[in-house]
Scaffold this active site. Structure first.
Site, PDB file in Angstrom:
ATOM      1  CG  HIS A 164      -1.739  -1.232   1.366  1.00 37.14           C
ATOM      2  ND1 HIS A 164      -2.851  -1.509   0.618  1.00 37.14           N
ATOM      3  CD2 HIS A 164      -1.554  -2.302   2.186  1.00 37.14           C
ATOM      4  CE1 HIS A 164      -3.330  -2.694   0.969  1.00 37.14           C
ATOM      5  NE2 HIS A 164      -2.560  -3.198   1.911  1.00 37.14           N
ATOM      6  CB  SER A 166      17.154  16.526 -18.947  1.00 35.60           C
ATOM      7  OG  SER A 166      16.488  17.766 -19.001  1.00 35.60           O
TER       8      SER A 166
END
Length: 463
Positions: free
Chosen positions: A175, A301
């Site tokens: 979770h 990038s």
């Protein structure tokens, strides 16, 4: 852009034949239009030879002619493919344009054979008899000789990571929250085992591809009208199985294609395992659990020079998602047909190769991504040391063993929703009414050491 030749990858409409052509090239012998032409020629030639083997027909083909006929597909080349395309679209060699791809194959074979054989080429067949067999003769090796070996390479990478890092502890998350620790190797072994099982289903589905040869409505009507004493269903079964396919005894004009749907669903199963892996790997990179080897000259990038992005996993995720979308569509579509036949599936089936192409790109990208990652054991260890609450499960379980009916509640009160230290646990241990040996057992607990049989499990990913 109009000055680019159509063969230039920069002019390709699909990235499969453009940007990613180097990845999809192994599928060209199975997924291209030329490959489909060659497979159709193979079916037509072998069918002609099978007719010649029947005592009922007057077709006579000696050993030399058999060899010559088989050379039509065994030595099939680009010029042959271009001739078939001209016969379909323009007309040539005394034939008008057919505007029909299978009829063009029939005429192609007429240009390669003596005239007395011409009535027996495509005798009693409908184009679907040829097409359904040709498609399967391409799909089977495409899966077995291209996709499954690519998947095996991914599984090998996973197996190496499972072995090399079987003892490397890391925090698990359920979770999204800190959970009982595991090892990186064990988590890779889980994926390797899942991949192996789903690959088995793909292999089984490819092996079980099934072909039909029964005429225009699946009744052998034309065959039976010409030669009523021949056992045409038995002929069909022998012919289809002789091509290495299972036989579909009951069909309309169309092979029902449930076998194709099973294969596409099996590939989706494999792809879902890898989607799960890609997304987890992306998160591990984001959490700095995984570092990545920088590729010299590569740009991460256009504005941030420091970046080494998980581009292989991202690319794989995108291609797997596209492949699954295509595979779902194909599985749903090819199993339906209006009454005994409609032609809408013909154009759809031409996209089967595209679905396989996206699969293959994804498999190679996942393999590349796995080959670049390096587990950051220091980061993993630091996070484990900073999350001592995960030993709470072990503490309450040991106390339960000792008969403490409030064990769970005791640890819950200390840890749930709170940041605790190992000293907080030791204070709890000091207050417990337990034997000193149990207290020492509890004191010995550490997050990094609480990995159960993970290392052992990582060594047996096939079980």
């Amino acid at each position: 852009m109009t000055d680019l030749p159509r063969s230039d990858p920069l002019a390709a409409v699909s990235p499969l034949d453009g940007r990613y052509a180097r990845y999809t090239e192994p599928l060209v012998p199975y997924a291209s239009e030329s490959a489909l032409m060659r497979a159709r020629v193979r079916v037509e030639v072998e069918y002609l030879l099978a007719l010649a083997d029947l005592d009922a027909t007057p077709v006579a083909v000696d050993a030399d002619e058999r060899e010559s006929l088989r050379a039509c597909y065994e030595e099939f080349d680009a010029e042959d493919a271009r001739l078939i395309k001209r016969l379909e679209t323009e007309g040539t060699d005394g034939y008008a344009a057919t505007n029909h791809d299978v009829k063009a194959v029939e005429y192609f074979l007429r240009t390669r054979t003596r005239e007395s054989l011409h009535p027996w080429i495509h005798f009693g067949l409908t184009s679907e008899d040829v097409n359904n067999l040709a498609h399967r003769l391409l799909l089977k090796p495409a899966v077995e000789e291209v996709l499954l070996p690519a998947l095996a390479d991914v599984r090998d990478e996973l197996g190496t990571l499972a072995h090399d890092y079987r003892d490397t502890p890391m925090l698990a998350r359920t979770h999204g929250q800190p959970a009982t620790p595991t090892t990186f190797g064990k988590e890779m072994a889980v994926v390797a085992a899942r991949l192996g099982r789903t690959m088995g289903r793909v292999r089984e589905a490819a092996t079980g591809l099934s072909g039909k040869l029964a005429g225009a409505s699946g009744t052998y009507a034309a065959h039976d009208a010409a030669y009523p004493d021949v056992d045409w269903p038995a002929f069909s079964r022998e012919f289809v199985t002789g091509l290495g396919l299972d036989h579909t005894p009951l069909a309309t004009q169309v092979n029902p294609c449930d076998d194709l749907a099973a294969l596409f669903d099996a590939l989706r199963g494999v792809n879902n395992v890898l989607l799960d892996l890609d997304r987890d790997a992306w998160l591990y990179v984001s959490d700095r659990y995984l570092g990545q080897r920088a590729v010299e000259g590569e740009t991460g990038s256009s504005t941030m020079p420091h970046k080494v992005n998980p581009i292989d996993f991202e690319n794989s995720e995108g291609n797997l998602s596209k492949a699954n979308s295509d595979l779902t569509f194909l599985a749903d579509y090819v199993t339906t047909s209006r009454l005994q036949r409609d032609l809408s599936d013909s154009t759809v089936k031409r996209n089967m190769g595209a679905a396989l192409g996206h699969c293959l790109i994804a498999y190679r990208k996942t393999e590349a991504g796995l080959g670049k990652v390096v587990p950051n054991e220091q980061v993993m260890r630091e996070e484990l040391d900073g999350t001592p609450e995960v030993i709470g499960e072990a503490v309450q379980t040991i106390l339960r063993r000792e008969g403490d009916t409030e064990a769970y509640e005791r640890v819950k009160e200390l840890t749930r929703g709170q940041r605790v230290t190992i000293e907080d646990f030791r204070d709890l241990f000091d207050d417990l009414d337990v034997d000193e040996s149990v207290r020492e057992e509890l004191r010995a607990l550490t997050p990094a050491g609480y990995t159960g049989r993970a290392a052992e499990l990582a060594a047996t990913p096939d079980e």
